[in-house]
Design an enzyme around this catalytic site. Structure first.
Site, mmCIF file in Angstrom:
data_model
loop_
_atom_site.group_PDB
_atom_site.id
_atom_site.type_symbol
_atom_site.label_atom_id
_atom_site.label_comp_id
_atom_site.label_asym_id
_atom_site.label_seq_id
_atom_site.Cartn_x
_atom_site.Cartn_y
_atom_site.Cartn_z
ATOM 1 N N GLU A 36 0.824 -1.208 0.000
ATOM 2 C CA GLU A 36 0.000 0.000 0.000
ATOM 3 C C GLU A 36 0.861 1.263 0.000
ATOM 4 O O GLU A 36 0.513 2.259 -0.645
ATOM 5 C CB GLU A 36 -0.946 0.005 1.199
ATOM 6 C CG GLU A 36 -2.129 -0.933 1.050
ATOM 7 C CD GLU A 36 -2.981 -0.638 -0.171
ATOM 8 O OE1 GLU A 36 -3.224 0.555 -0.453
ATOM 9 O OE2 GLU A 36 -3.387 -1.588 -0.852
ATOM 10 N N CYS A 191 -12.701 1.131 -15.010
ATOM 11 C CA CYS A 191 -13.033 2.567 -14.959
ATOM 12 C C CYS A 191 -11.743 3.388 -15.027
ATOM 13 O O CYS A 191 -11.412 4.164 -14.134
ATOM 14 C CB CYS A 191 -13.806 2.866 -13.677
ATOM 15 S SG CYS A 191 -14.543 4.515 -13.630
ATOM 16 N N CYS A 201 -18.570 -2.702 -17.425
ATOM 17 C CA CYS A 201 -18.517 -2.246 -16.038
ATOM 18 C C CYS A 201 -19.731 -2.765 -15.257
ATOM 19 O O CYS A 201 -20.869 -2.596 -15.703
ATOM 20 C CB CYS A 201 -18.480 -0.724 -15.977
ATOM 21 S SG CYS A 201 -18.471 -0.062 -14.291
#
Length: 341
Positions: A36, A191, A201
């Protein structure tokens, strides 16, 4: 559970990314934390190999805490935003000294770690411990901006506040880890910024931007500022062994904590004075091709000058198999020098 989160969780079962190197069973919070932090400002494709090398050398929090900062920065070299590496190292030492080497599970404690903001803390705790905490990285901002047609750029505090409220609204109380990964994956693979695959999507039926065919207008673009340009000279001192002189940069500023060539202003007086102060017997050998290195906030023009410095020993290093962390432009010059010598 909202319609968005419900649709995303269904989509994630078949289409979510489940084989990234930091995804494991059982879950390893150390791997999630490192990934992260690496993923801040950096795409997954770039991070993967850096992550693998980093974990190979520092397999756990204790190993990272015991490492020398130079070794940490050396493995980070080329990934950019080097304060992230220094903060990881600092945090590892805090975790060892304060929490006995166990990564904290309390949000305020995670948020207090150097280099961890609201979104990173939420991502770590939701992915590792399934805690129902929202995240708001670049992918999630884009998804929510389109889904709700949020006006304004998220550099505005009002827009950012609205996006956080929407992120909290859609984050489910259960299956949070899967949802968090799903919304990040959707933004990264479907996206996308320039060519969103709206037809495939899973949330397009309720996406306000898709319904109004305005998806490319969201999120609103930030007004571009012309990036200023700066110029420096790299003085590349070489001794008889073709070793080069490197000095460690201060932790603050560009390339903080990395090793680099001596630099000075681009004028004859400063160049000559710097060379004289380094070694009175030194002399200029050649000027290499000037090149540009771009940062997020300005462009840096670099003029490399090769200087023969006879007898130089202290601070001189072989360029091949160098274990020190160096900035990308320095590495580029070293490769060029190796091809010449």
């Amino acid at each position: 559970m909202t319609k968005l989160s419900d649709d995303l969780l269904d989509w994630f079962k078949k289409h979510g990314r489940k084989n990234l190197p930091w995804q494991s069973s059982p879950v390893n919070v150390y791997h999630i934390w490192v990934s992260e932090v690496m993923l801040q400002q950096t795409q997954v494709a770039t991070v993967i190999e850096y992550f693998k090398r980093f974990i190979f050398n520092f397999p756990n929090i204790a190993a990272l805490a015991q490492a020398h900062e130079d070794d940490v920065l050396a493995l980070w070299a080329g990934l950019g935003y080097y304060s992230r590496a220094r903060n990881l190292h600092k945090s590892a030492n805090i975790i060892v000294s304060k929490y006995g080497g166990d990564f904290p599970q309390n949000y305020p404690e995670v948020l207090a770690l150097p280099g961890v903001g609201d979104s990173t803390a939420g991502a770590i705790l939701s992915l590792a411990y399934n805690q129902p905490l929202p995240i708001l990285d670049g992918n999630v901002k884009r998804v929510l901006s389109r889904y709700h047609r949020v006006n304004g750029h998220y550099s505005s505090s009002d827009v950012l506040k609205k996006l956080w409220a929407l992120a909290s609204h859609h984050t489910p109380q259960k299956n949070t880890a899967k949802y968090t990964q799903a919304i990040m994956d959707l933004g990264a693979t479907v996206c996308t910024q320039r060519s969103p695959s709206c037809i495939s999507c899973p949330i397009c039926k309720h996406c306000e931007a898709y319904i109004t065919e305005t998806q490319l207008n969201y999120p609103h673009k930030k007004l571009k500022k012309v990036r200023p340009e700066k110029t420096i000279v790299f003085l590349i001192y070489q001794n008889e062994k073709n070793e080069v002189y490197l000095e460690k940069r201060p932790n603050k500023g560009i390339w903080g904590g990395l090793w680099s060539f001596e630099e000075c202003n681009e004028n004859d007086h400063d160049i000559n004075e710097a060379i004289k102060n380094h070694n009175k017997d030194a002399k200029i050998l050649a000027s290499l091709t000037r090149f540009k290195h771009s940062f997020s906030h300005y462009h840096l023009w670099i003029n490399p000058i090769v200087v023969f410095s006879p007898g130089g020993l202290d601070g001189y290093y072989q360029t091949k198999n160098l274990s020190l962390g160096v900035p990308a432009p320095v590495k580029k010059i070293m490769i060029l020098l190796d091809s010449i010598n």
